[in-house]
Scaffold this motif. Structure first.
Motif, PDB file in Angstrom:
ATOM      1  N   LEU A  66      39.907 -16.298  50.360  1.00 24.89           N
ATOM      2  CA  LEU A  66      40.411 -16.969  51.686  1.00 24.89           C
ATOM      3  C   LEU A  66      40.229 -18.461  51.402  1.00 24.89           C
ATOM      4  N   GLU A  89      36.410 -12.204  65.279  1.00 28.75           N
ATOM      5  CA  GLU A  89      37.154 -11.380  64.648  1.00 28.75           C
ATOM      6  C   GLU A  89      38.389 -10.548  65.390  1.00 28.75           C
ATOM      7  N   ASN A  93      42.666 -17.521  65.129  1.00 27.89           N
ATOM      8  CA  ASN A  93      41.654 -18.420  64.579  1.00 27.89           C
ATOM      9  C   ASN A  93      42.176 -19.688  64.224  1.00 27.89           C
ATOM     10  N   SER A 145      37.711 -19.853  60.171  1.00 33.27           N
ATOM     11  CA  SER A 145      37.353 -18.464  59.601  1.00 33.27           C
ATOM     12  C   SER A 145      35.673 -18.324  59.722  1.00 33.27           C
ATOM     13  N   GLY A 164      36.653 -24.109  58.127  1.00 31.34           N
ATOM     14  CA  GLY A 164      38.102 -24.278  58.168  1.00 31.34           C
ATOM     15  C   GLY A 164      38.788 -25.438  57.643  1.00 31.34           C
ATOM     16  N   THR A 217      47.343 -14.853  59.855  1.00 25.99           N
ATOM     17  CA  THR A 217      46.099 -14.851  59.018  1.00 25.99           C
ATOM     18  C   THR A 217      45.946 -13.654  58.199  1.00 25.99           C
ATOM     19  N   GLU A 270      43.894 -11.894  54.993  1.00 26.04           N
ATOM     20  CA  GLU A 270      42.515 -11.561  54.431  1.00 26.04           C
ATOM     21  C   GLU A 270      42.700 -10.439  53.387  1.00 26.04           C
TER      22      GLU A 270
END
Length: 419
Positions: A8, A32, A36, A50, A59, A248, A250
């Motif tokens: 990330l 979550e 974000n 995050s 961040g 976003t 991940e």
């Protein structure tokens, strides 16, 4: 967990100018499955946040392309004159104070009456923000002059020049107008703080959503239906539609050789908040090409969904036997769930299409289609649209090769119905 944090961090560094820090997001409430992205004190920037492995927010500050400001309401950068800036840089600066724009070597902001005004250096010059804020003839690290398009000024290098002309594209503004559902010569304008207004087009023109304006009735049919989101994974995991959709991402791995994105079936996900609150869309088309081993599935596997919120409105999933397309809609104060299921077939690569229009849901897989009635409009859902992940279904394991989202019918070139 350490691997997740490292991946990330690498992603965030590639998008911003600074390293991620805990200070940047220490006051933000990061949750979550929700947005974000947060405003920064400079309107030309925003924060991508995050949580780390122990739940602490961290961040990085990100830049909007020149000449745009961050709009927290729609989670994207918009033309500066469409966004109220609460932290205007120029409010206490003298007229003529200048600072560099982002992403364009000719661009800069100049203060005038307490407001920032976008400007451009002449063709072939670059803005030097470090030395008395002036336009210079040569780039600091290059002998080539700066020939890029800036605002409405097109680059014009000297005759017989061998220079490559590059262009920078600012994030397009979000249209505050939409078509009138009964008369193409009318449109509806949304003005902040006021009720929606119905306005007429000039004689001989009709409203066109892509142009966000009234256009000549004779030329409307050449304006194409263009996608809102394009993921083709040619060189990165970013949106390549030109609309600057923020994602976003991940634990998704890019494969540039096959031009695809690998989802691990555990905690991989991509999510966009751009597709929250799209309940008044008259048309929605999602095209996705993916590769999965469906034959081994023992439970439903999520491909794309906004079911982090219930009730959901959009869901594409699969099991060993079928691909399922589901839409949650509402009409006359009643909610409906419409489902189309298409047999899997034998091929691991699927070309799937979710199409919702004219109160009809159509699902297609590798050329096989079926449709059911879907009364009304999509249910209002506040969660983002997740790719490859769901809290209530098995996450996606496999490759996504291509994904496009339309607010119009791509099979009808003149159809443009962006709400």
């Amino acid at each position: 967990m350490i691997l997740h944090i490292c991946c990330l961090l690498i992603l965030m560094v590639s998008l911003g100018d600074t390293l991620p820090t805990y200070a940047a997001c220490k006051d933000e409430n990061v949750k979550e499955g929700q947005n974000n992205f947060f405003p920064a004190s400079d309107c030309t920037k925003y924060k991508q946040c995050s949580n780390d492995g122990v739940g602490l927010p961290y961040g990085e500050y990100m830049n909007c392309s020149f000449p745009t400001y961050w709009n927290q309401d729609v989670l994207t950068c918009m033309n500066y004159d469409k966004v109220p800036c609460q932290n205007e840089y120029c409010q206490n600066k003298p007229d003529g104070d200048k600072r560099a724009g982002h992403g364009n070597c000719r661009s800069y902001w100049s203060c005038s009456n307490g407001k920032s005004v976008p400007k451009c250096c002449p063709n072939g010059q670059w803005f030097d923000g470090t030395d008395k804020n002036i336009c210079r003839d040569n780039l600091p690290t290059d002998t080539n002059p700066c020939y890029v398009d800036c605002l409405n000024d097109k680059a014009t290098p000297p005759v017989n020049s061998t220079l490559n002309i590059t262009t920078t594209t600012a994030v397009p503004e979000v249209c505050n107008k939409k078509p009138h559902d009964q008369d193409p010569k009318l449109y509806i304008e949304d003005i902040t703080g006021h009720p929606e207004l119905t306005r007429p087009c000039s004689p001989g023109t009709i409203f066109n959503q892509t142009a966000c304006n009234c256009v000549d009735d004779m030329i409307t049919d050449v304006i194409r239906c263009v996608p809102e989101l394009v993921l083709n994974f040619v060189k990165d995991l970013k949106d390549s539609s030109g609309k600057g959709i923020v994602l976003t991402t991940e634990n998704v791995q890019l494969n540039t050789t096959t031009q695809s994105a690998w989802f691990n079936g555990n905690n991989s996900r991509m999510e966009s908040q751009r597709f929250n609150n799209i309940e008044h869309l008259p048309k929605l088309v999602i095209d996705i090409q993916y590769n999965s081993n469906h034959a081994i599935l023992t439970a439903n596997q999520s491909i794309m969904s906004n079911d982090d919120c219930l009730p959901f409105s959009i869901d594409i999933k699969e099991d060993a036997d079928f691909v399922y397309f589901s839409a949650g809609t509402t009409k006359d104060l009643k909610d409906y769930e419409s489902v189309v299921k298409i047999p899997q077939g034998q091929h691991p690569i699927k070309n799937a299409t979710f199409k919702l229009m004219d109160e009809l849901l159509t699902g297609t897989v590798n050329g096989v289609s079926d449709s059911v009635k879907a009364p009304g409009f999509l249910i209002n859902v506040h969660c983002g649209l997740s790719i490859g992940y769901s809290k209530i279904k098995q996450p996606f394991a496999g490759y996504i090769i291509n994904l496009q989202v339309f607010f119009c019918n791509p099979e009808t070139p003149s159809d443009n119905t962006f709400p």
